[in-house]
Scaffold this motif. Structure first.
Motif: not given
Ligand code: MN
Ligand code: MN
Length: 319
Positions: A148-150, A241, A243, A255
């Motif tokens: 994930d980026a997050h 994710d 992203d 996002t």
């Molecule tokens: Mn993410």
């Protein structure tokens, strides 16, 4: 509680044409594809409820249930007897009811001895996805590798427990997956705030930022991740994710955060994880087709599923 053709935004056909089954009759399947067309946990651009449909549809080969891999020569769909049970009957707009239904479906697959592969959906679903697998295998007993980026470790979602920014926090707090069994890969950007990053460190989560991946190389980081995740865990849940990949290569997401890994890196890494670890569940989330270009994000998510299954098939065959 699952099936095809239930929603305008849901599945029409099965993933790659694998046999359709009902959730109560997955037979001797080794892995079960299941959709969670859920996006009422997003904070920015919605649309991931169309993800499971787009991931299944992103295919230019015949829907014959067969996908022999060029590199391995293995057909993971046959080797693992993969089936598809369609989409979970989530209730649009109803957070807790939908989460319960997702958890119950995932639990039922894991109880049948198969590996659930959940097509999302926004990242809220990883709480019931990985939580449901932990319900069967044992709370505290599985590891989670999270691309994930997050970090998705916020305390609340605008004051509420569930949303796509909180699932990892809920998994830890519920005891389903303790912080020290978490490995996060690809974090970058400007979220979460420092107090949350400090909480993550206090939980003993292993979080690899993009800066470290760039410095040390992804392979070296994944060496660490594999060792850490395998450490006394009974199995590993992989949550991807989309992203985590650079938005230039995966624009169809809610996002997007610039500066991510490449599609090639993600595909090779998930195959490696499937080969080297005992995978007990997986999800691929945050594909939002309305923002996609030429289906590139949906195609990538489709191949992430196939590469993970390939690794698992290699492991099961001992090659
Ligand atoms: Mn993410
Ligand atoms: Mn996420």
């Amino acid at each position: 509680m699952t099936g095809f053709d239930a929603f305008s935004f849901g599945a029409r056909g099965s993933f790659a044409g694998v046999p359709r089954r009902t959730i109560d009759d997955v037979g001797d399947a080794g892995a079960v594809i299941i959709g969670a067309p859920f996006d009422w946990g997003t904070t920015s651009r919605p649309g991931a409820r169309f993800g499971p449909k787009a991931i299944r549809d992103a295919d230019y080969l015949d829907l014959n249930g067969s996908r022999p891999h060029l590199d391995t020569g293995i057909d993971p769909l046959a080797t693992l007897s993969v089936v598809d049970v369609g989409d979970i009957h989530v209730v649009p707009g109803y957070m807790e009811e939908s989460i319960e239904r997702i958890r119950s479906a995932v639990t039922s697959i894991a109880r049948a001895g198969a590996v659930p592969i959940v097509l999302g959906g926004d990242h809220t679903i990883t709480f019931p996805d990985a939580g449901g697998v932990a319900d069967v295998i044992g709370h505290g007993d599985i590891a989670l590798i999270h691309f994930d980026a997050h970090a998705d470790t916020a305390d609340t979602h605008y004051g509420m427990l569930h949303g796509h920014g909180t699932p990892m926090r809920r998994l830890i707090e519920s005891g389903a997956i303790p912080g020290h069994r978490f490995v996060q890969i690809g974090l970058r950007g400007y979220w979460p705030p420092p107090d949350v990053v400090e909480w993550m460190r206090d939980q003993d989560m292993k979080s690899y930022f993009m800066s470290e991946i760039t410095e040390r190389g992804l392979d070296v980081v994944v060496d660490d991740a594999v060792q850490h995740a395998a450490n006394e865990a009974k199995g590993v849940f992989v949550s991807v994710d989309i992203d985590v990949v650079d938005p230039g290569s995966a624009p169809g997401t809610g996002t997007p955060e610039p500066g991510g890994i490449t599609p090639r890196q993600l595909l090779d890494t998930v195959r490696r994880l499937g080969r080297e670890l005992n995978i007990v569940g997986a999800d691929i989330v945050e594909v939002s087709p309305a923002y996609d270009t030429a289906d590139v994000t949906a195609l990538l998510a489709n191949r992430v599923v196939l590469e993970l299954l390939n690794g698992m098939a290699q492991r099961s065959l001992g090659v």
